[in-house]
Design an enzyme around this catalytic site. Structure first.
Site: not given
Ligand code: ACK
Length: 520
Positions: A236, A239, A244, A356
């Site tokens: 994803l 972090g 992630v 943050d």
């Molecule tokens: O902008 P994004 O798609 O949303 O990319 C960042 C990336 O991981 C690093 O933080 C995504 N992300 C973080 N936590 C979650 C979650 N619980 N569910 C879906 N996406 C997440 C975040």
């Protein structure tokens, strides 16, 4: 029914909010169980269980639901602890009406509350009392040592979601009765008449010690994830602590797994990073709010070292990714702003500072709900302090920071409000990269690097310069942003006060512009 305290009437001089009940001399059952821990006979416990079953059977016949059966609500008219005497208990009133309980309050009642009532208070029925009776029997067996008592709200909720079983007493007959009451399918729970019949059949002198937990049924922990069942679907993003990823957790390997977001700790992380990581997990565990991403559990390896944090997967990603591709109406953006404030007000009420807050850390659950999603920099404010002082040099998101953070490394609750102002600015610019806070500030201070950037930014803010008004932004919304950017922290609004303001803006602009929300 003689097993229920007699209601003696309502005092007429006051509005009907005082009820006079008979005085039941020896107080609540849970207190006595705790006080006499290990000294109460099995026969005594069965007698109390039968009396409770009898009271509930009476209610069942009358089609009445109690709604809050637990040892705390059982009162002792006679202790019956001396030789030759028997206890006598009465079921007390359920307290505040079940229908007014918030979801948080209902989750707090796990494991007494029946699972179907977590989703919807309208599901409360006699069958729910049967579940509560099952848990109360466990309480009686285990001398008021309540299962799940140390668990956080999200852990409790997950326990029910995953249909886990509570511990059982070693006595087989009693264990079977309890487990039938604690059936996740409400209609399959036995009637109180059946319960009463079975309890009457139990011969106390045949029962082994009911206080011990049956070792054949170890209670599995729904917050422990096994690494081998976590199947990675895709990454994803990056972090604070590492990657992630989106994973499917499928322990039964039959395609019924659940999607989860997994945060992994970088291998070879410094002790400093390791301690922030542990802090993020500890903080996230305690949070339970509609607008905050939910903690699901951890995955450990190499002994106790937690290397993966498992969170709910928030399917539409962050606002920063989403907004540029999906133009939303102004009132829609303001709804999200309001929800961020609600989540932040909750966080502050627990004495945490986020440090943050930014659109990149706000995730979109669906078209109506956003969740604050990263607590990598969150800190607990020590008791009696209004701010947190940073000791280590973190990867500071400087363009979202208030002057006191930049100048003195001090983080007040009001510093989060400043960052919220910047997040609101991002929302109103629909996260357009060309208008992002770094892009706009760098335009104003000129290209610099490292510490020089921070110095120039401080100087700029001290001259009273702020981010510009986004295009098509109503003046009153920009004024609100600027309130959040007051140089003096104490002049900034607090999150609970921002909620109604944003709600009223939303209503005003909803009338003016139809939603153009479109996920396609
Ligand atoms: O902008 P994004 O798609 O949303 O990319 C960042 C990336 O991981 C690093 O933080 C995504 N992300 C973080 N936590 C979650 C979650 N619980 N569910 C879906 N996406 C997440 C975040």
């Amino acid at each position: 029914c003689c097993s229920q305290p007699q209601s003696l009437g309502i005092i007429p001089v006051f509005p009907a909010d005082i009820m006079v009940e008979e005085f039941v001399e020896h107080g609540p059952l849970d207190v006595l169980l705790r006080k006499e821990k290990g000294r109460i006979s099995v026969g005594w416990k069965i007698t109390v269980a039968k009396q409770l079953g009898s009271a509930l059977s009476y209610l069942e016949d009358k089609n009445l639901v109690h709604g809050n059966v637990c040892a705390k609500n059982i009162l002792l008219a006679r202790k019956g602890l001396e030789d030759g005497s028997v206890p006598f208990v009465k079921l007390s009133d359920p307290g505040v009406s079940f229908t007014v309980l918030s979801r948080e309050e209902r989750v707090d009642r796990i494991p007494w509350i029946a699972p179907e009532c977590i989703r919807d208070v309208g599901n409360l029925s006699t069958a729910s009392d049967k579940w509560s009776f099952g848990t109360t029997l466990l309480e009686i067996c285990f001398d008021a040592d309540v299962p799940l008592k140390e668990r956080t709200p999200s852990e409790k909720e997950r326990f029910y979601e995953k249909r886990h079983r509570l511990p059982e007493p070693s006595c087989r007959e009693l264990a079977s009765l309890i487990s039938r009451c604690l059936n996740y399918t409400a209609v399959e729970r036995p009637s109180f008449r059946t319960v009463l019949r079975e309890l009457t059949r139990l011969q106390p002198h045949h029962l082994v010690d009911v206080t011990s937990v049956n070792p054949d049924f170890p209670v599995s922990d729904p917050t422990v994830f096994q690494k081998r069942y976590l199947k990675k679907i895709r990454e994803l993003g990056e972090g604070h602590f590492g990657k992630v990823s989106l994973c499917c957790y499928d322990p039964t390997n039959d395609g019924t797994g659940e999607m989860v977001a997994v945060k992994s700790l970088k291998s070879g992380s410094s002790p400093q990073l390791l301690s922030s990581w542990k802090r993020e997990i500890q903080i996230l565990k305690t949070l339970y709010h509609e607008n905050i991403v939910k903690y699901k559990g951890c995955c450990s390896e190499q002994g106790d070292k937690v290397v993966q944090l498992i969170m709910e997967y928030v399917p539409l990603g962050s606002l920063r990714e989403f907004l540029p591709k999906h133009p939303l109406s102004l009132s829609h953006l303001l709804l999200f702003a309001q929800q961020i404030c609600e989540g932040m007000a909750y966080l502050h009420s627990l004495h945490y500072i986020h440090r943050d807050l930014a659109a990149r850390n706000v995730l979109l659950e669906n078209e109506h709900v956003v969740k604050i999603g990263d607590f990598g920099l969150a800190k607990a404010v020590p008791e009696g302090h209004e701010y947190y002082r940073v000791r280590e040099d973190g990867d500071s998101p400087v363009f979202w920071y208030a002057p006191e953070c930049l100048k003195e490394c001090k983080f007040y609750y009001a510093s989060d409000v400043w960052s919220f102002g910047v997040t609101l600015y991002e929302l109103l610019t629909r996260c357009d990269p060309g208008s992002s806070p770094p892009a706009k500030f760098l335009e104003m201070i000129g290209a610099t690097q490292g510490q020089m950037t921070v110095l120039r930014l401080i100087e700029l803010l001290e001259r009273g310069k702020r981010l510009p008004m986004p295009r098509d932004c109503p003046c009153e919304v920009y004024r609100l942003m600027k309130n959040c950017w007051e140089a003096e922290a104490s002049f900034r609004p607090a999150f609970p006060n921002l909620v109604p303001v944003l709600r009223s803006f939303q209503e005003k602009y909803r009338a003016q512009a139809p939603s153009v929300f479109n996920l396609c």
